[in-house]
Design a protein around this motif. Structure first.
Motif, PDB file in Angstrom:
ATOM      1  N   GLN A  79       0.858  -1.183   0.000  1.00 49.85           N
ATOM      2  CA  GLN A  79       0.000   0.000   0.000  1.00 49.85           C
ATOM      3  C   GLN A  79       0.895   1.233   0.000  1.00 49.85           C
ATOM      4  OE1 GLN A  79      -3.269   0.333   2.744  1.00 49.85           O
ATOM      5  NE2 GLN A  79      -3.577  -1.883   2.846  1.00 49.85           N
ATOM      6  N   VAL A  80       0.685   2.112  -0.977  1.00 48.12           N
ATOM      7  CA  VAL A  80       1.434   3.361  -1.068  1.00 48.12           C
ATOM      8  C   VAL A  80       0.457   4.516  -0.876  1.00 48.12           C
ATOM      9  CG1 VAL A  80       2.832   4.857  -2.533  1.00 48.12           C
ATOM     10  CG2 VAL A  80       3.182   2.381  -2.588  1.00 48.12           C
ATOM     11  N   ILE A  81       0.770   5.393   0.063  1.00 47.52           N
ATOM     12  CA  ILE A  81      -0.033   6.595   0.314  1.00 47.52           C
ATOM     13  C   ILE A  81       0.848   7.778  -0.045  1.00 47.52           C
ATOM     14  CG2 ILE A  81      -1.329   7.908   2.032  1.00 47.52           C
ATOM     15  CD1 ILE A  81      -1.572   5.315   3.661  1.00 47.52           C
ATOM     16  N   ALA A  82       0.444   8.557  -1.055  1.00 46.87           N
ATOM     17  CA  ALA A  82       1.332   9.609  -1.554  1.00 46.87           C
ATOM     18  C   ALA A  82       0.550  10.842  -1.970  1.00 46.87           C
ATOM     19  CB  ALA A  82       2.147   9.092  -2.745  1.00 46.87           C
ATOM     20  N   ALA A  83       1.077  12.006  -1.572  1.00 43.37           N
ATOM     21  CA  ALA A  83       0.623  13.294  -2.093  1.00 43.37           C
ATOM     22  C   ALA A  83       1.727  13.783  -3.015  1.00 43.37           C
ATOM     23  CB  ALA A  83       0.390  14.282  -0.953  1.00 43.37           C
ATOM     24  N   ALA A  84       1.451  13.851  -4.305  1.00 46.74           N
ATOM     25  CA  ALA A  84       2.520  14.114  -5.274  1.00 46.74           C
ATOM     26  C   ALA A  84       1.968  14.786  -6.516  1.00 46.74           C
ATOM     27  CB  ALA A  84       3.212  12.804  -5.664  1.00 46.74           C
ATOM     28  N   ASN A 135      -5.882   9.430   1.807  1.00 44.50           N
ATOM     29  CA  ASN A 135      -6.653   9.060   3.002  1.00 44.50           C
ATOM     30  C   ASN A 135      -5.957   9.351   4.331  1.00 44.50           C
ATOM     31  OD1 ASN A 135      -4.629   7.119   2.813  1.00 44.50           O
ATOM     32  ND2 ASN A 135      -5.945   5.439   3.506  1.00 44.50           N
ATOM     33  N   THR A 136      -5.036  10.332   4.368  1.00 41.17           N
ATOM     34  CA  THR A 136      -4.365  10.575   5.647  1.00 41.17           C
ATOM     35  C   THR A 136      -3.927  12.036   5.757  1.00 41.17           C
ATOM     36  OG1 THR A 136      -2.694   9.674   7.154  1.00 41.17           O
ATOM     37  CG2 THR A 136      -2.005  10.049   4.883  1.00 41.17           C
ATOM     38  N   PHE A 137      -3.244  12.345   6.863  1.00 41.42           N
ATOM     39  CA  PHE A 137      -2.644  13.667   7.054  1.00 41.42           C
ATOM     40  C   PHE A 137      -1.693  13.581   8.237  1.00 41.42           C
ATOM     41  CE2 PHE A 137      -6.290  13.582   9.857  1.00 41.42           C
ATOM     42  CZ  PHE A 137      -5.849  14.219  11.013  1.00 41.42           C
ATOM     43  N   TYR A 138      -0.823  14.563   8.334  1.00 41.18           N
ATOM     44  CA  TYR A 138       0.018  14.759   9.523  1.00 41.18           C
ATOM     45  C   TYR A 138       0.209  16.264   9.669  1.00 41.18           C
ATOM     46  CZ  TYR A 138       3.784  15.020   6.003  1.00 41.18           C
ATOM     47  OH  TYR A 138       4.564  15.348   4.914  1.00 41.18           O
ATOM     48  N   PRO A 139       0.631  16.754  10.836  1.00 40.30           N
ATOM     49  CA  PRO A 139       0.577  18.198  11.094  1.00 40.30           C
ATOM     50  C   PRO A 139       1.281  19.065  10.063  1.00 40.30           C
ATOM     51  CG  PRO A 139       0.983  17.034  13.146  1.00 40.30           C
ATOM     52  CD  PRO A 139       1.029  15.994  12.061  1.00 40.30           C
ATOM     53  N   ILE A 165      -1.862   8.635  11.128  1.00 38.46           N
ATOM     54  CA  ILE A 165      -0.432   8.747  11.385  1.00 38.46           C
ATOM     55  C   ILE A 165      -0.246   9.337  12.776  1.00 38.46           C
ATOM     56  CG2 ILE A 165       1.733   9.821  10.662  1.00 38.46           C
ATOM     57  CD1 ILE A 165       0.633   9.952   7.837  1.00 38.46           C
ATOM     58  N   PRO A 166       0.381   8.603  13.704  1.00 37.58           N
ATOM     59  CA  PRO A 166       0.609   9.170  15.039  1.00 37.58           C
ATOM     60  C   PRO A 166       1.432  10.454  14.959  1.00 37.58           C
ATOM     61  CG  PRO A 166       1.077   6.808  15.011  1.00 37.58           C
ATOM     62  CD  PRO A 166       0.888   7.228  13.581  1.00 37.58           C
ATOM     63  N   ASN A 167       1.151  11.376  15.834  1.00 36.15           N
ATOM     64  CA  ASN A 167       1.885  12.646  15.852  1.00 36.15           C
ATOM     65  C   ASN A 167       3.103  12.515  16.758  1.00 36.15           C
ATOM     66  OD1 ASN A 167       2.752  15.260  15.742  1.00 36.15           O
ATOM     67  ND2 ASN A 167       1.055  16.125  16.909  1.00 36.15           N
ATOM     68  N   TRP A 168       4.217  12.114  16.145  1.00 32.35           N
ATOM     69  CA  TRP A 168       5.436  11.934  16.932  1.00 32.35           C
ATOM     70  C   TRP A 168       6.061  13.266  17.330  1.00 32.35           C
ATOM     71  CZ3 TRP A 168       4.612   8.908  12.513  1.00 32.35           C
ATOM     72  CH2 TRP A 168       4.405   7.549  12.763  1.00 32.35           C
ATOM     73  N   VAL A 169       5.925  14.262  16.470  1.00 30.67           N
ATOM     74  CA  VAL A 169       6.613  15.532  16.696  1.00 30.67           C
ATOM     75  C   VAL A 169       5.937  16.333  17.794  1.00 30.67           C
ATOM     76  CG1 VAL A 169       7.385  17.674  15.651  1.00 30.67           C
ATOM     77  CG2 VAL A 169       7.372  15.568  14.301  1.00 30.67           C
ATOM     78  N   HIS A 219      -6.775  17.670   8.993  1.00 31.86           N
ATOM     79  CA  HIS A 219      -7.658  16.760   8.257  1.00 31.86           C
ATOM     80  C   HIS A 219      -7.075  16.521   6.872  1.00 31.86           C
ATOM     81  CE1 HIS A 219      -9.061  20.197   5.876  1.00 31.86           C
ATOM     82  NE2 HIS A 219      -9.138  20.854   7.016  1.00 31.86           N
ATOM     83  N   ASN A 220      -7.644  15.584   6.162  1.00 30.71           N
ATOM     84  CA  ASN A 220      -7.217  15.262   4.803  1.00 30.71           C
ATOM     85  C   ASN A 220      -7.346  16.510   3.918  1.00 30.71           C
ATOM     86  OD1 ASN A 220      -6.860  14.268   2.203  1.00 30.71           O
ATOM     87  ND2 ASN A 220      -8.180  12.493   2.497  1.00 30.71           N
ATOM     88  N   PRO A 221      -6.239  16.999   3.320  1.00 30.47           N
ATOM     89  CA  PRO A 221      -6.323  18.239   2.538  1.00 30.47           C
ATOM     90  C   PRO A 221      -6.984  18.055   1.171  1.00 30.47           C
ATOM     91  CG  PRO A 221      -4.093  17.379   2.473  1.00 30.47           C
ATOM     92  CD  PRO A 221      -4.854  16.506   3.438  1.00 30.47           C
TER      93      PRO A 221
END
Length: 575
Positions: free
Chosen positions: A389-394, A430-434, A494-498, A508-510
């Motif tokens: 599974q590849v999740i990519a914004a490109a 289908n995802t996001f991170y800060p 995606i857990p927020n590690w930072v 949210h999903n942009p």
């Protein structure tokens, strides 16, 4: 004469004399992301065909380009002169935009809607067409081909070839011994340029009257076009123009036109520098094979250069690798990566997060993995992967020779599918991170455009691979991808590690979800809410509530183990 064949040091005259020498290099991007398996674009006769085609392109460009401006040809002109469809002409423009070295070229900054009209600089287009004759360096065949035949089922007419590149074989054979290293690939690219540089210069040069040996000359402007193919150092001698790294134009007065240089002199100088670079590369490989340390060897894992606790991650010349990861999770952020390109190679049964702004990304030879790519402004290439599974914004993605893979995409251009594929699926992002929106802004990914469900399918056989294929197979179209059933669509968290979220953080999903996927998601949320409410409304004694809670925990734990997600919890706990 010696001064004519030494690279100029004007860009580093103030540097210490002990600084590592800077060698001429092939730009890897055109060779790794710029080759298209379109037969009408591949000319094996050097200048014989491309020379006349260039004249036709110039004539077409002259009719539409303003006087005294660089000649540019639009999609209609490319389609007409090269006799290809308008769709393929647009693909040529889009691919060229992805691999150009100069971000100042109008094609690079053009929106998807503007590509047709902005068009390509004729000289860059000719160089792009010339290297379509390049054949990639391939992995060596596995010595036990029978042993791998049963683990890589193939429906193609040439199963013996592609099975040799399967991810399952790679994990069996400790594949690093069989895959070309980055140094091998770059030496192969340099050798190609060494062989073809005379033709390349002839296509760029201008004719002048006089002695036949001096009849072809290169102006400063034409010489700069070579920066598409070659450079000094990883970033082109820290970003200076190619001409400033040479003895020909290094001290030119910017207010005065530079004197054109004989093409033969440029040819000699480039060949000398290529020979020196290849000799240096050969020495490094020899030292590594003999187990000798070499402080200048940039292909050795550099733990100090990469802020990482993972042995699987290495850096080489402004390119980061995540390689050989198995049964674990790995997180890479911008501070962990050297440069703006990454390659994920031969990773299995793992979850890999690359949460950074990137220019290029490659995923190769992976199986049973989930790979999240933050934001990629130039191109993503996914090749020879199985059940990934590849999740990519490109901006764009190319998928080649993959099996049973699922792609959650936020892409500005049509996904390009080629090669021998089987059971591919595509779905909306289908995802996001800060930091996601910030990263997409940095690399120029447009969240208002998502063409995830518009795959463009080319041929099954890639003529750039140095393999012989049965006659007629090249006419077969590759298998396309189907859209994921909306009922199977889920968000990926995606857990927020930072930590340290700000008001500008992405929450949210942009990318907007299509209506059917949004409706399915809302239905799932509603069902979950109803189940939660039903559990709250249960009139149970305290002991029965504890039994129910324990049962739910047991089922959840079973799912964690059977799905493999338990490893993520352990990995996150250790971070």
């Amino acid at each position: 004469m010696n001064d004519e064949i030494e690279p100029s040091t004007s860009s580093s005259s103030s540097s210490s004399s002990s600084k590592e020498p800077v060698f001429l290099r092939a730009r890897r991007e055109p060779f790794e992301y710029g080759l298209l398996p379109i037969s009408k674009l591949i000319f094996s006769d050097g200048t014989a065909t491309l020379g006349p085609l260039k004249e036709k392109l110039i004539q077409r460009a002259s009719a539409s380009s303003p006087p005294s401006s660089p000649l540019r040809v639009d999609a209609d002109g490319i389609s007409e002169v090269l006799q290809i469809s308008i769709e393929n002409a647009r693909l040529v423009l889009d691919t060229l935009a992805a691999v150009l070295h100069s971000d100042s070229d109008p094609l690079v900054s053009a929106s998807p809607q503007e590509l047709d009209s902005v068009g390509a600089d004729v000289n860059y287009l000719i160089l792009f067409l010339y290297i379509q004759s390049y054949k990639r360096l391939l992995p060596r065949t596995h010595k036990d081909s029978v042993a791998v035949a049963d683990v890589w089922p193939s429906t193609s007419a040439f199963d013996g070839y592609l099975s040799a590149l399967s991810p399952l074989q790679l994990v069996r054979s400790n594949s690093r011994r069989f895959m070309p290293s980055q140094a091998d690939e770059e030496a192969h690219q340099l050798s190609y340029l060494q062989k073809h540089m005379a033709n390349i210069l002839a296509l760029l040069a201008e004719s002048v009257e006089g002695d036949e040996e001096e009849s072809l000359v290169l102006t400063l402007e034409r010489f700069e076009h070579l920066g598409f193919l070659i450079q000094f150092g990883e970033k082109g001698s820290e970003g200076i123009p190619l001409s400033q790294a040479t003895p020909f134009f290094a001290n030119s007065d910017p207010d005065m036109p530079a004197v054109p240089v004989p093409a033969a002199q440029v040819h000699d100088w480039i060949l000398q520098n290529i020979a020196t670079a290849l000799e240096h590369s050969s020495e490094r490989v020899s030292m590594k094979e003999n187990g000798l340390p070499n402080s200048s060897d940039q292909d050795v894992a550099m733990a100090d250069a990469c802020a990482s606790s993972f042995k699987s991650s290495t850096c080489t010349r402004n390119l980061s690798f995540v390689e050989g990861v198995s049964k674990t999770s790995i997180i890479k952020q911008a501070s962990d990566l050297k440069g703006s390109s990454v390659k994920v190679l031969n990773c299995h049964d793992s979850v890999i997060y690359i949460l950074a702004p990137l220019r290029y990304a490659t995923v190769y030879g992976c199986s049973d993995a989930t790979i999240v790519l933050g934001a990629v402004g130039k191109a993503v290439r996914v090749e020879h992967c199985e059940r990934v599974q590849v999740i990519a914004a490109a901006k764009r993605i190319c998928i080649a020779n993959c099996r049973e893979c699922l792609f959650f995409l936020g892409v500005n251009q049509q996904p390009l599918i080629l090669g021998d594929n089987h059971k591919l699926q595509v779905a909306p992002y289908n995802t996001f991170y800060p930091q996601l929106k910030e990263h997409m802004t940095q690399v120029g990914v447009d969240t208002s455009i998502n063409r995830w469900n518009e795959p463009m399918v080319l041929g099954m056989v890639d003529p750039h691979d140095s393999l012989s294929h049965p006659a007629g197979v090249s006419d077969v179209q590759a298998e396309s991808a189907t859209c994921l059933d909306p009922d199977q669509f889920t968000n990926f968290l995606i857990p927020n590690w930072v930590g340290g979220e700000s008001p500008e953080s992405t929450k949210h999903n942009p990318f907007s979800l299509p209506e059917t996927y949004m409706a399915s998601q809302q239905k799932n949320h509603q069902n979950l809410g109803e189940i939660k409410q039903a559990l709250r409304d249960l009139q149970l004694e305290e002991s029965r509530k504890r039994e129910l809670s324990n049962a739910l925990h047991i089922y959840f734990k079973d799912w964690l183990y059977t799905s493999g997600n338990i490893r993520q919890l352990y990995c996150l706990q250790g971070d």
